[in-house]
Design an enzyme around this catalytic site. Structure first.
Site, PDB file in Angstrom:
ATOM      1  N   ASP A   1      -7.206   7.544   8.792  1.00 15.29           N
ATOM      2  CA  ASP A   1      -7.078   6.834   7.454  1.00 15.29           C
ATOM      3  C   ASP A   1      -8.122   5.643   7.573  1.00 15.29           C
ATOM      4  O   ASP A   1      -7.729   4.592   7.415  1.00 15.29           O
ATOM      5  CB  ASP A   1      -5.900   6.209   7.246  1.00 15.29           C
ATOM      6  CG  ASP A   1      -5.777   5.977   5.744  1.00 15.29           C
ATOM      7  OD1 ASP A   1      -6.822   6.358   4.818  1.00 15.29           O
ATOM      8  OD2 ASP A   1      -4.865   5.345   5.106  1.00 15.29           O
TER       9      ASP A   1
ATOM     10  N   GLY B   1       0.673  -1.167  -0.045  1.00 14.33           N
ATOM     11  CA  GLY B   1      -0.104   0.016  -0.008  1.00 14.33           C
ATOM     12  C   GLY B   1       0.874   1.356  -0.051  1.00 14.33           C
ATOM     13  O   GLY B   1       2.065   1.242  -0.196  1.00 14.33           O
ATOM     14  N   GLY B   2       0.001   2.618   0.199  1.00 11.47           N
ATOM     15  CA  GLY B   2       0.986   3.808   0.031  1.00 11.47           C
ATOM     16  C   GLY B   2       2.027   3.801   1.116  1.00 11.47           C
ATOM     17  O   GLY B   2       2.665   4.721   1.243  1.00 11.47           O
TER      18      GLY B   2
END
Length: 598
Positions: A134, A20-21
């Site tokens: 998030d 992921g990021g």
């Protein structure tokens, strides 16, 4: 780090789970404890940004202290080749984004439960001063038993302050709150906004704010309202619409102030959806997969609670269980109290007459009076003789209590025959560990009868209680929450503590009745009733027990059984107040007349 490493620290890498990021997630083996774990390698180079190490350790240590059923457990923080990594429990199940992509069919109740669990976990973290920042489907794991786990807690804050190698600030625009997009300081209400986005997506299958690019999505979040769910889901309960609407308010001040309040409202609606099915005779297992038409339940913002629920008791309907008898005695007709008193009086009179006759008889009258070896005439302090038995039998429930007569230890424990010295005893004391010391006056009739049984009372001590309801609630001691929102609580309570069950969404704030002289106890809260409030002037505001009834929308809402205060406040008009009692499973109606404007 493009290739999968064989080892990271002491952990043997078994394979890559995802990327992921913020980092790469691996499945790994911990040789020290011989268990599989999840290891996330972060996209941050401490060799380039030395200050990032301190920030990461500070954030990760705070997250590692979070211990909640809906938050993934952190095992270890480490560093490998200048980059940080986090070791977590390895979870089964699927991420929520996989569930959404696969089009899994869930009932409305299951969808509400997922977000309610999410809010429970968020509320706990917010209490510890940690905001997720998030919240999105990819950070929510659905386990095989239906429980959810929130992932990557606090990592978003660290990542957002530490640019990745590509120079992009971390974040997921579709789920970000307006104040987060603008770079303003955020608190738990930003996570509530994200939870509202996720709930909207679960219900409709679409994100509430869409765009061709992250910039377009951010613009929609800042400037556009989400399309009404009513247009795509006509039979969605009004209360669910209100929950989503409140969570998605642009202004944080207009959202839920705490995630636990959103969780409470979600669980309340979920329970209300299930109650009619239970009343109809459908089992709980089938109720989880069989959905009635929601328009039947909430079409007019009125939730009917089945009348098959337990009856209400006074003072918020607390109902402690009592220990069942070992053998149920046969039922007998109740005796008229007047006859009972009269019968006792006759028996006492007969005993008194018998003693008067036997004591007053004279040998000259042909009735020889003999004194047995068990009695001897003594003075009773009034100049008359009283026959005192040589011994007095003392029994107790339970047995084993030390016996004292007139302050002197007899050296005996119950059951026992206590020798008497010819003097009528006046007081008796029984002492047994774990029970209150019993002190009592001995009546002459007790002594003449030759025996008496006493029942001891358990000493006050810590008590284990189990409190349950068909809806979520929390337990509080004073202003301190001792057990978070749940439909069941098992806690130990110290003597003298005042414990209350609380659910603001149901106007529940009721003190529990606990017997600290008994063992473990179970307390069941009665099912809610329904409160309907009618006010002629739509510009007025209605409050129940201090809560603004603009949510859930009046004229109908489920409330806890008991007495409630309803207040009508209108512009330029005197305040009107009514008291109403709501019974379990019943409907109570409050109507206010048109206010007189001053």
């Amino acid at each position: 780090m493009s290739a999968t490493p064989e080892k990271i620290g002491r952990y043997t890498i078994l394979g890559r789970v995802g990327r992921g990021g913020m980092g790469v997630l691996y499945r790994a083996h911990d040789p020290s404890l011989d268990r599989e774990v999840a290891l996330k390698m972060m996209h941050v180079d401490f060799n380039v940004d030395a200050s990032a190490r301190e920030r990461f350790q500070r954030e990760a240590r705070a997250v590692a202290r979070l211990q909640h059923p809906n938050i993934v457990t952190i095992h270890e923080l480490g560093e490998f080749d200048g980059a940080p990594f986090i070791v977590m429990e390895l979870l089964g199940g699927r991420d929520l984004d996989q569930v959404l992509r696969n089009g899994t069919q869930w009932t409305l109740g299951q969808k509400l439960d997922v977000v309610a669990q999410l809010c429970d976990g968020l509320a706990y973290a917010h209490d510890q001063g940690i905001v997720h920042r998030d919240v999105k489907p990819g950070n929510i794991r659905i386990l095989d038993d239906g429980k959810i786990k929130i992932l990557d807690f606090g990592i978003a804050r660290f990542a957002s302050s530490s640019l990745t190698q590509s120079g992009t600030v971390m974040g997921t625009p579709s789920y970000m709150a307006p104040e987060q997009i603008m770079g303003q300081p955020v608190d738990g209400r930003a996570d509530i906004f994200s939870a509202g986005v996720l709930l909207y997506e679960l219900l409709s299958g679409q994100k509430p704010f869409a765009g061709d690019s992250p910039t377009a999505v951010a613009y929609c979040i800042m400037n556009s309202e989400a399309p009404p769910l009513r247009s795509s889901i006509p039979d969605l309960p009004d209360a669910v619409n209100e929950i989503v609407s409140r969570a998605l308010r642009k202004n944080p001040e207009e959202r839920y102030p705490q995630a636990r309040q959103m969780a409470s409202d979600l669980q309340t609606v979920r329970v209300m959806l299930d109650l009619p099915m239970t009343a109809a005779g459908i089992s709980s297992s089938s109720a989880a997969t069989t959905m009635m038409s929601t328009s039947d339940l909430y079409a007019t913002t009125h939730v009917a609670v089945p009348k098959t629920q337990p009856p209400s008791l006074d003072h918020a309907a607390m109902r402690p269980d009592t220990a069942p008898p070992t053998a149920a005695p046969p039922q007998r007709p109740a005796m008229n109290p007047m006859f009972a008193v009269a019968g006792v009086g006759i028996v006492v009179a007969a005993i008194g007459a018998f003693y008067m006759l036997t004591r007053g008889a004279s040998p000259a009258e042909g009735s020889a009076v003999t004194t047995t070896a068990a009695t001897a005439p003594v003075s009773n302090g009034a100049g008359t003789g009283v026959a005192v038995p040589a011994t007095f039998k003392v029994t107790s429930v339970p047995s084993g209590a030390a016996i004292s007569i007139d302050g002197a230890d007899t050296g005996r424990v119950t059951p026992a025959d206590v020798p008497l010295t010819g003097k009528m005893p006046g007081k008796i004391a029984l002492a047994l560990t774990g029970y209150e010391t019993l002190e009592a006056d001995l009546a002459e009739s007790d002594v003449r009868a030759g025996s008496k049984e006493f029942t001891l009372t358990t000493a006050a001590g810590p008590v284990k209680i189990s409190v349950s309801a068909a809806y979520p609630f929390e337990l509080v001691r004073g202003s301190t929450v001792i057990s978070e929102m749940s439909t069941r609580h098992d806690v130990t309570v110290e003597p003298g503590a005042t414990i209350a069950a609380r659910n603001p969404a149901l106007l529940l704030n009721a003190r529990l009745s606990i017997n600290f002289r008994r063992g473990a106890q179970s307390i069941a809260l009665d099912a809610p009733g329904t409160l309907k409030v009618f006010a002629a002037n739509e510009t007025c505001k209605v409050f129940a027990d201090g809560r603004d009834l603009s949510f859930p929308p009046i004229p109908g809402m489920p409330v806890a059984p008991g007495d409630h205060t309803v207040v009508l406040r209108c512009p330029n008009a005197p305040e009107a107040t009514q008291r109403v009692r709501v019974a379990s499973g019943q409907e109570a109606v409050v109507t206010f007349k048109e206010p007189i404007v001053q």
